[in-house]
Motif scaffolding. Structure first.
Motif, PDB file in Angstrom:
ATOM      1  N   VAL A   1      -2.247  -9.448   3.154  1.00  0.00           N
ATOM      2  CA  VAL A   1      -2.480  -8.640   1.950  1.00  0.00           C
ATOM      3  C   VAL A   1      -3.705  -9.135   1.195  1.00  0.00           C
ATOM      4  O   VAL A   1      -4.576  -8.347   0.814  1.00  0.00           O
ATOM      5  CB  VAL A   1      -1.234  -8.632   1.035  1.00  0.00           C
ATOM      6  N   THR A   2      -3.792 -10.443   0.979  1.00  0.00           N
ATOM      7  CA  THR A   2      -4.922 -10.960   0.208  1.00  0.00           C
ATOM      8  C   THR A   2      -6.237 -10.815   0.981  1.00  0.00           C
ATOM      9  O   THR A   2      -7.279 -10.542   0.389  1.00  0.00           O
ATOM     10  CB  THR A   2      -4.698 -12.422  -0.224  1.00  0.00           C
ATOM     11  N   THR A   3      -6.182 -10.960   2.284  1.00  0.00           N
ATOM     12  CA  THR A   3      -7.380 -10.746   3.098  1.00  0.00           C
ATOM     13  C   THR A   3      -7.822  -9.291   3.001  1.00  0.00           C
ATOM     14  O   THR A   3      -9.005  -9.000   2.793  1.00  0.00           O
ATOM     15  CB  THR A   3      -7.122 -11.138   4.569  1.00  0.00           C
ATOM     16  N   GLU A   4      -6.865  -8.378   3.126  1.00  0.00           N
ATOM     17  CA  GLU A   4      -7.173  -6.943   3.025  1.00  0.00           C
ATOM     18  C   GLU A   4      -7.721  -6.594   1.652  1.00  0.00           C
ATOM     19  O   GLU A   4      -8.618  -5.764   1.520  1.00  0.00           O
ATOM     20  CB  GLU A   4      -5.912  -6.121   3.313  1.00  0.00           C
ATOM     21  N   ALA A   5      -7.191  -7.245   0.611  1.00  0.00           N
ATOM     22  CA  ALA A   5      -7.644  -6.981  -0.763  1.00  0.00           C
ATOM     23  C   ALA A   5      -8.954  -7.688  -1.072  1.00  0.00           C
ATOM     24  O   ALA A   5      -9.577  -7.418  -2.106  1.00  0.00           O
ATOM     25  CB  ALA A   5      -6.574  -7.410  -1.763  1.00  0.00           C
ATOM     26  N   GLY A   6      -9.358  -8.624  -0.208  1.00  0.00           N
ATOM     27  CA  GLY A   6     -10.607  -9.351  -0.425  1.00  0.00           C
ATOM     28  C   GLY A   6     -10.524 -10.365  -1.547  1.00  0.00           C
ATOM     29  O   GLY A   6     -11.470 -10.545  -2.306  1.00  0.00           O
ATOM     30  N   CYS A   7      -9.379 -11.042  -1.639  1.00  0.00           N
ATOM     31  CA  CYS A   7      -9.205 -12.033  -2.702  1.00  0.00           C
ATOM     32  C   CYS A   7      -8.541 -13.290  -2.144  1.00  0.00           C
ATOM     33  O   CYS A   7      -8.063 -13.308  -1.016  1.00  0.00           O
ATOM     34  CB  CYS A   7      -8.368 -11.459  -3.846  1.00  0.00           C
TER      35      CYS A   7
ATOM     36  N   ASP B   1      -2.353  -1.567  -3.002  1.00  0.00           N
ATOM     37  CA  ASP B   1      -3.122  -0.688  -2.117  1.00  0.00           C
ATOM     38  C   ASP B   1      -3.420  -1.369  -0.788  1.00  0.00           C
ATOM     39  O   ASP B   1      -3.366  -0.735   0.273  1.00  0.00           O
ATOM     40  CB  ASP B   1      -4.423  -0.250  -2.789  1.00  0.00           C
ATOM     41  N   ALA B   2      -3.735  -2.656  -0.839  1.00  0.00           N
ATOM     42  CA  ALA B   2      -3.986  -3.412   0.401  1.00  0.00           C
ATOM     43  C   ALA B   2      -2.729  -3.456   1.257  1.00  0.00           C
ATOM     44  O   ALA B   2      -2.786  -3.246   2.477  1.00  0.00           O
ATOM     45  CB  ALA B   2      -4.466  -4.823   0.062  1.00  0.00           C
ATOM     46  N   ALA B   3      -1.578  -3.708   0.635  1.00  0.00           N
ATOM     47  CA  ALA B   3      -0.307  -3.749   1.374  1.00  0.00           C
ATOM     48  C   ALA B   3      -0.012  -2.384   1.990  1.00  0.00           C
ATOM     49  O   ALA B   3       0.438  -2.302   3.144  1.00  0.00           O
ATOM     50  CB  ALA B   3       0.821  -4.177   0.439  1.00  0.00           C
ATOM     51  N   GLU B   4      -0.284  -1.342   1.246  1.00  0.00           N
ATOM     52  CA  GLU B   4      -0.048   0.007   1.757  1.00  0.00           C
ATOM     53  C   GLU B   4      -0.920   0.289   2.977  1.00  0.00           C
ATOM     54  O   GLU B   4      -0.451   0.839   3.976  1.00  0.00           O
ATOM     55  CB  GLU B   4      -0.332   1.019   0.647  1.00  0.00           C
ATOM     56  N   ARG B   5      -2.176  -0.102   2.924  1.00  0.00           N
ATOM     57  CA  ARG B   5      -3.070   0.113   4.078  1.00  0.00           C
ATOM     58  C   ARG B   5      -2.547  -0.643   5.303  1.00  0.00           C
ATOM     59  O   ARG B   5      -2.565  -0.113   6.421  1.00  0.00           O
ATOM     60  CB  ARG B   5      -4.491  -0.324   3.747  1.00  0.00           C
ATOM     61  N   ILE B   6      -2.092  -1.872   5.112  1.00  0.00           N
ATOM     62  CA  ILE B   6      -1.558  -2.653   6.233  1.00  0.00           C
ATOM     63  C   ILE B   6      -0.311  -1.991   6.799  1.00  0.00           C
ATOM     64  O   ILE B   6      -0.155  -1.869   8.017  1.00  0.00           O
ATOM     65  CB  ILE B   6      -1.258  -4.106   5.796  1.00  0.00           C
ATOM     66  N   LEU B   7       0.591  -1.570   5.907  1.00  0.00           N
ATOM     67  CA  LEU B   7       1.810  -0.899   6.360  1.00  0.00           C
ATOM     68  C   LEU B   7       1.485   0.332   7.196  1.00  0.00           C
ATOM     69  O   LEU B   7       2.078   0.546   8.260  1.00  0.00           O
ATOM     70  CB  LEU B   7       2.651  -0.470   5.159  1.00  0.00           C
ATOM     71  N   LEU B   8       0.579   1.142   6.705  1.00  0.00           N
ATOM     72  CA  LEU B   8       0.244   2.375   7.411  1.00  0.00           C
ATOM     73  C   LEU B   8      -0.481   2.108   8.732  1.00  0.00           C
ATOM     74  O   LEU B   8      -0.260   2.800   9.715  1.00  0.00           O
ATOM     75  CB  LEU B   8      -0.613   3.275   6.518  1.00  0.00           C
ATOM     76  N   ARG B   9      -1.315   1.115   8.732  1.00  0.00           N
ATOM     77  CA  ARG B   9      -2.121   0.819   9.924  1.00  0.00           C
ATOM     78  C   ARG B   9      -1.353   0.005  10.963  1.00  0.00           C
ATOM     79  O   ARG B   9      -1.405   0.304  12.155  1.00  0.00           O
ATOM     80  CB  ARG B   9      -3.385   0.071   9.489  1.00  0.00           C
ATOM     81  N   ASP B  10      -0.631  -1.041  10.505  1.00  0.00           N
ATOM     82  CA  ASP B  10      -0.070  -2.023  11.440  1.00  0.00           C
ATOM     83  C   ASP B  10       1.451  -2.167  11.390  1.00  0.00           C
ATOM     84  O   ASP B  10       2.021  -2.876  12.203  1.00  0.00           O
ATOM     85  CB  ASP B  10      -0.691  -3.397  11.166  1.00  0.00           C
ATOM     86  N   GLY B  11       2.100  -1.567  10.405  1.00  0.00           N
ATOM     87  CA  GLY B  11       3.556  -1.639  10.308  1.00  0.00           C
ATOM     88  C   GLY B  11       4.051  -2.845   9.533  1.00  0.00           C
ATOM     89  O   GLY B  11       3.269  -3.732   9.152  1.00  0.00           O
ATOM     90  N   PRO B  12       5.365  -2.893   9.270  1.00  0.00           N
ATOM     91  CA  PRO B  12       5.934  -3.934   8.407  1.00  0.00           C
ATOM     92  C   PRO B  12       5.833  -5.345   8.974  1.00  0.00           C
ATOM     93  O   PRO B  12       5.746  -6.307   8.211  1.00  0.00           O
ATOM     94  CB  PRO B  12       7.390  -3.509   8.229  1.00  0.00           C
TER      95      PRO B  12
END
Length: 196
Positions: free
Chosen positions: A35-41, A16-27
């Protein structure tokens, strides 16, 4: 990042974190750290569940492809109900309104990921290949029910709809097309084959 805190369903949280990054900022913004920062881990969580970052990305794509399987089942069940145009409009909107367009960009952007996925599945562009198969199955069902012409070339109609739909949704910088724009595309493509 805190350590020693259990994560519920770490794989899905990372996806889910990777998906949010992809949608917001692109590949290009998709890194293990992002990803881990976005996931909070902690970064180690990703590497505890996946051999490397490309293995994570491959599993992400395969997970999202599995969701197309669920959508395909629902679309096949819709055959004979509603209108063909509305069913296809909904299917394309659901498909490309999700992360599918970003996944295609990700696969195009990362050579190693593309190579892994080609070893794991059918040829073609992941997500688009499965989406095309979904539409072929649906259009075949509608043809068998007599709602589209018996000589309709579903093997051409499906990739035409997928390609046109992808182009319609591909611009991440503007708002997605509205339902009417998608319906206009669909009705143009299927105009010659819809019965009644």
């Amino acid at each position: 990042m805190p350590t020693g805190v259990a994560m519920r369903d770490a794989r899905e949280q990372l996806f889910d974190a990777a998906e949010r990054i992809l949608l917001r900022d692109g590949p290009s913004a998709l890194t293990s750290r992002a990803v881990t920062t976005e996931a909070g881990c902690a970064k180690g969580v990703l590497h505890r569940h996946f051999a490397d970052f490309d293995a994570f990305l491959a599993d992400l794509v395969l997970d999202r492809i599995a969701r197309i399987g669920d959508q395909a089942t629902a679309l096949r069940k819709a055959a004979g109900t509603g209108t063909v145009a509305d069913n296809l409009t909904g299917a394309l909107t659901d498909l490309f309104g999700s992360v599918a367009v970003a996944i295609v960009a990700l696969v195009t952007f990362r050579d190693d990921l593309r190579a892994r996925l080609r070893r794991a599945g059918p040829s073609g562009i992941p997500v688009l290949t499965e989406a095309t198969a979904m539409l072929v199955a649906y259009l075949t069902a509608e043809r068998n029910l007599g709602r589209i012409a018996p000589d309709a070339d579903v093997g051409t109609l499906a990739p035409t709809l997928i390609g046109a739909g992808h182009l319609l949704f591909a611009d991440r910088k503007t708002t997605p097309p509205d339902t009417e724009a998608v319906r206009t595309l669909v009705t143009s493509v299927i105009a010659g084959v819809v019965e009644g």
